[in-house]
Scaffold this motif. Sequence first.
Motif, mmCIF file in Angstrom:
data_model
loop_
_atom_site.group_PDB
_atom_site.id
_atom_site.type_symbol
_atom_site.label_atom_id
_atom_site.label_comp_id
_atom_site.label_asym_id
_atom_site.label_seq_id
_atom_site.Cartn_x
_atom_site.Cartn_y
_atom_site.Cartn_z
ATOM 1 N N ARG A 1 54.648 29.978 43.381
ATOM 2 C CA ARG A 1 53.376 30.689 43.576
ATOM 3 C C ARG A 1 53.459 32.133 43.104
ATOM 4 N NH1 ARG A 1 50.067 27.678 42.573
ATOM 5 N NH2 ARG A 1 48.629 29.392 43.000
ATOM 6 N N SER B 1 51.148 33.809 40.273
ATOM 7 C CA SER B 1 50.200 34.793 40.821
ATOM 8 C C SER B 1 49.463 35.606 39.749
ATOM 9 C CB SER B 1 50.910 35.728 41.804
ATOM 10 O OG SER B 1 51.969 36.418 41.177
ATOM 11 N N SER C 1 52.073 25.873 49.650
ATOM 12 C CA SER C 1 51.453 26.435 48.447
ATOM 13 C C SER C 1 50.048 26.945 48.737
ATOM 14 C CB SER C 1 51.416 25.378 47.344
ATOM 15 O OG SER C 1 50.777 25.866 46.192
ATOM 16 N N THR D 1 48.705 30.754 48.562
ATOM 17 C CA THR D 1 47.569 31.073 47.690
ATOM 18 C C THR D 1 46.466 31.780 48.465
ATOM 19 O OG1 THR D 1 48.072 29.110 46.366
ATOM 20 C CG2 THR D 1 45.919 30.107 46.046
#
Length: 632
Positions: free
Chosen positions: A393, A397, A572, A576
């Motif tokens: 992640r 990003s 995840s 997020t």
Amino acid sequence: MEEKKLDFKSIAGFVLIGIILLWMIYNQTPTQEELNKEKAKKEQIEKAKQKQIPEQKTASVMQDSTLSDSVRIEKLKGSLGAFAYSASLPSAKNGITELKNPLVTLRISNKGGYIAEANMNNFEQFKKGSNERVELIKNNNANFNLQFKTKDNRILNTKDMYFEPAKTKEGENEVLTMRLKAGPNEFLEYRYVLKHNDYMMDFSIRTQGLSQIVDTSQPMDLEWQLKAYRNEKSVSYENRYTELVYEYEEGKDDYLGQGKNEAEKADNVTYIAYKQHFFTSILLTDTPFKTADLTSENLVKDEKQDTIFTKNFTAKVPLEFKGGELSYNMNWYYGPADYKILNEYDRNLDEVMPLGWGIFGWINRYIFIPVFTLLSSFIPYGIAIILFTILVRLVMSPITYKSYLSQAKMKVLRPEIQEINEKYKKDPMKKQQETMKLYSKAGVSPMAGCLPALMQIPVFYALFQFFPSFFDLRQKSFLWATDLSSYDSVLHLPFYIPFYGNHVSLFPILASVAIFFYMKMTTGDQSMAQPPQEGMPDMSKIMKIMIYISPVMMLIFFNNYASGLSLYYFISNLITIGIMYVIKNHIVKEDKVHAIIQENKSKPKTQSRFQRKMQEMMEQAQEQQKTRQNKK
């Protein structure tokens, strides 16, 4: 109520139906000529069966364990021809020879000369506490046979005949020679060499002095069959990843589908793999098989019922004689379907693993597998999945940031776009031109929000292939999940729900809740950023529906999937949500975005060649539209 009467039309209809039925009966009655042909055909079949009686007797005698050795030998001598010599040897009985190293135990039977048992020494079945090792071959679930024709027109099968074993040692290697003899120096030989601490075994087939006994003008037909035992907790999940894979034509690879009955014919085959999700049986050859007839039969008829087997695999290949003799150098592999182990053999065996094609497989092979292997080498597997998720992640990003920045810009421009839509609602071409001009002046691209999402698809799909294929997760526990390679059941249901199952997995529930809040957080911004277009469906309404549909689909779809995969998506989505919160509230603010857009508008814009061409095409289309309207 008025009584219904049978009128003339009804009577005529019944009469017509009767005539048709009589005509059909008459035409279906066979004539005398047809009866004679059928009788001749039956007599021909009976004659063919009579010719096959010697071979049938051979098989029945070989398999009749109630006969004494002396009686059986005498009967065999009359049916095996020259190979009756093998029936007179002391080895003509149901003996077993064991080959063993620290990894695998193989037991080879005198009858047929093939492996009767193949056990994994270091891996247990899915039943906790049973202490039962994974057995790829047992209880006659596999068969290896050579069928050939003799000079006196006998059709013989090695699976019904007895080989003479001779076991020796070559250093740390165990060597077993199995010979089917037609005389003191005439034989068909299987040679097994099991190396120390290796799943791969050398195997060769050769003949000596059989050119005067065997019809060498025709190839020997090799048939390898395996009924795959179930070895994992979820039979439906295991069956989904149980398949036949093969390599052909110098490095190409393919697999049979997951249908009820699949069949394929391939040329120049160099290996055939019967993959059982986390374990596999592979036959490799140095001399490519000229052709191979491959079949796969799905044995899981009803996933609601417990089952013993998953699929039945068969392969039929010809072994060709050269100079009157047969000589093939091969290998057997019985072991884990582990990418790291298979890749070390440098024989393209990593293609047995379903890691994805193209860029998806490249991401798994060169990024995900090395990174996760490194992490799991010093921390528990559940923690490794969480840390692995954080790394993925964080790397993604910047793409998340660009996607949200594009949404924020579109959201700021929404009032101006609505104004253009209202002003030119009767002129779609002009509306499109003005909208494109606005995007160009503001330095905004409507595709900028789509591209980052598209860039994440390869990563998403690669991970979807990675977790079910990563052998190291098998029977590794984390929190309430006893096996990260299978579902994490926290409640067993007394009934079966279609598409869901008879248990409740907790990680899919957590992942579904997380994706709900993530979509709730982002959908509002997306619908505000994209103004509704005339004649097009309102995307905001569709997205609001998807907020509820997507979590439910994940809940149902992932209930039987690996808990490691559900854990990844749960973590995840949480990460997020955190990244989006930081970007939205501390990095990308609407007043700053608005100032950037206004600054971009004041700067002189130079169109690229592509933009100029697009504008010219739109202007030409607009002129053509005006010309058509004037003619009207």
